[in-house]
Design a protein around this motif. Structure first.
Motif, PDB file in Angstrom:
ATOM      1  N   HIS A  84      43.681  36.951  32.450  1.00 35.78           N
ATOM      2  CA  HIS A  84      42.592  36.322  31.704  1.00 35.78           C
ATOM      3  C   HIS A  84      41.183  37.126  32.128  1.00 35.78           C
ATOM      4  O   HIS A  84      40.229  36.517  31.697  1.00 35.78           O
ATOM      5  N   GLY A  85      41.142  38.111  32.820  1.00 40.96           N
ATOM      6  CA  GLY A  85      40.241  38.689  33.257  1.00 40.96           C
ATOM      7  C   GLY A  85      40.342  40.191  32.487  1.00 40.96           C
ATOM      8  O   GLY A  85      39.832  40.324  31.547  1.00 40.96           O
ATOM      9  N   ALA A  86      40.470  41.229  33.394  1.00 37.39           N
ATOM     10  CA  ALA A  86      40.337  42.638  32.582  1.00 37.39           C
ATOM     11  C   ALA A  86      41.437  42.809  31.599  1.00 37.39           C
ATOM     12  O   ALA A  86      41.043  43.764  30.710  1.00 37.39           O
ATOM     13  N   GLY A 108      35.503  38.658  34.027  1.00 38.22           N
ATOM     14  CA  GLY A 108      36.025  37.403  33.277  1.00 38.22           C
ATOM     15  C   GLY A 108      37.041  36.533  34.060  1.00 38.22           C
ATOM     16  O   GLY A 108      37.420  35.650  33.232  1.00 38.22           O
ATOM     17  N   ASP A 109      37.390  37.013  35.147  1.00 41.32           N
ATOM     18  CA  ASP A 109      38.080  35.963  35.885  1.00 41.32           C
ATOM     19  C   ASP A 109      37.416  35.591  37.261  1.00 41.32           C
ATOM     20  O   ASP A 109      36.337  36.096  37.439  1.00 41.32           O
ATOM     21  N   PHE A 110      38.355  34.621  38.206  1.00 38.94           N
ATOM     22  CA  PHE A 110      37.799  34.271  39.198  1.00 38.94           C
ATOM     23  C   PHE A 110      37.434  35.497  40.090  1.00 38.94           C
ATOM     24  O   PHE A 110      36.476  35.103  40.861  1.00 38.94           O
ATOM     25  N   ALA A 111      38.365  36.318  40.224  1.00 37.93           N
ATOM     26  CA  ALA A 111      38.064  37.354  41.347  1.00 37.93           C
ATOM     27  C   ALA A 111      36.942  38.039  41.494  1.00 37.93           C
ATOM     28  O   ALA A 111      36.118  38.635  42.141  1.00 37.93           O
ATOM     29  N   HIS A 126      23.095  43.253  38.222  1.00 35.22           N
ATOM     30  CA  HIS A 126      23.135  41.778  38.223  1.00 35.22           C
ATOM     31  C   HIS A 126      24.469  41.333  38.611  1.00 35.22           C
ATOM     32  O   HIS A 126      25.452  42.154  38.917  1.00 35.22           O
ATOM     33  N   GLU A 127      24.622  40.026  38.981  1.00 39.06           N
ATOM     34  CA  GLU A 127      25.847  39.496  39.629  1.00 39.06           C
ATOM     35  C   GLU A 127      26.826  38.787  38.324  1.00 39.06           C
ATOM     36  O   GLU A 127      28.124  38.656  38.818  1.00 39.06           O
ATOM     37  N   GLY A 128      26.467  38.912  37.288  1.00 37.68           N
ATOM     38  CA  GLY A 128      27.520  38.360  36.314  1.00 37.68           C
ATOM     39  C   GLY A 128      28.736  39.261  35.906  1.00 37.68           C
ATOM     40  O   GLY A 128      28.238  40.603  35.913  1.00 37.68           O
ATOM     41  N   SER A 129      29.822  38.709  35.495  1.00 33.50           N
ATOM     42  CA  SER A 129      30.764  39.676  34.909  1.00 33.50           C
ATOM     43  C   SER A 129      31.798  39.142  33.997  1.00 33.50           C
ATOM     44  O   SER A 129      33.004  39.066  33.904  1.00 33.50           O
TER      45      SER A 129
END
Length: 223
Positions: A54-56, A65-68, A84-87
């Motif tokens: 559910h990330g890359a 988009g994921d916890f890591a 910036h720190e968002g992903s």
């Protein structure tokens, strides 16, 4: 033989089939081999394991988009490698400076566990990425986890027994056949536990432990 990465790669039958299944369940997901992301002429190349479901695999960008990605991009921002720190999304205008992120395996594996043949099959893509990185003057490699560490050594044709993985380890890599072709450009391999949910929630990897790795990398880059 090194070859260039393609988002259309389907050389690993198990992974290609699994991505087809994921795409049928989640039609809006990217669900293809995930390309590297970041500065085109980096000094630091970060190597993860593989895209997360559910990330890359969803967004099409490593650790997005994921916890890591929360700890990774927050740390990159703190040490001046990101704007910036968002992903959360590929539309968030995130930019990396002097840094690029890739994975040892470009496709989402079932249960986040690629098999050895898939790691070997995908390794020629990583070898090409490292060759480009070295040719561009890059010197610092950061492996997130033991599999990424081993994939780097495989790409550089180095024996893993000589360079054991451990969190915080720093390995000065000698010249090898690939390096000689690139004027013996030297590389330093830094090791960290992967910034996965499991590792951070169990405190195997804490934010301070992760930041210490980047403090060392930054210090070495400016020395």
């Amino acid at each position: 033989m090194q070859s260039r990465f393609s988002v259309d790669c389907r050389k690993c039958g198990r992974l290609a089939g699994f991505l087809d299944e994921v795409k049928s369940r989640y039609p809006d997901y990217y669900a293809r081999p995930v390309p590297a992301f970041g500065d085109e002429a980096p000094r630091l190349l970060i190597i993860g394991l593989a895209p997360g479901m559910h990330g890359a695999n969803r967004t099409g960008r490593p650790f997005t988009g994921d916890f890591a990605g929360i700890l990774l991009y927050r740390t990159l921002y703190k040490f001046g490698f990101a704007n910036h720190e968002g992903s959360a999304s590929v539309k968030d205008n995130l930019q990396l400076m002097q840094c690029r992120i890739t994975n040892a395996v470009k496709c989402l594996p079932p249960e986040n566990k690629p098999d050895s043949s898939e790691i070997r099959q995908c390794n020629h893509y990583l070898a090409a990425e490292i060759a480009d990185f070295k040719a561009g003057g890059g010197a610092a490699l950061l492996a997130l986890g033991a599999i990424a560490h081993q994939a780097v050594l495989m790409a550089l044709q180095l024996k893993p027994g000589i360079y054991p993985f451990s969190h915080g380890a720093v390995h000065a890599l000698p010249g090898n056949s690939t390096a000689k072709a690139l004027n013996n450009c030297s590389l330093t391999l830094y090791d960290s536990y992967h910034c996965s949910r499991y590792n951070t929630q169990t405190r195997r990897l804490t934010p301070s432990m992760f930041e210490q790795i980047f403090e060392k990398i930054r210090a070495d880059m400016t020395a």
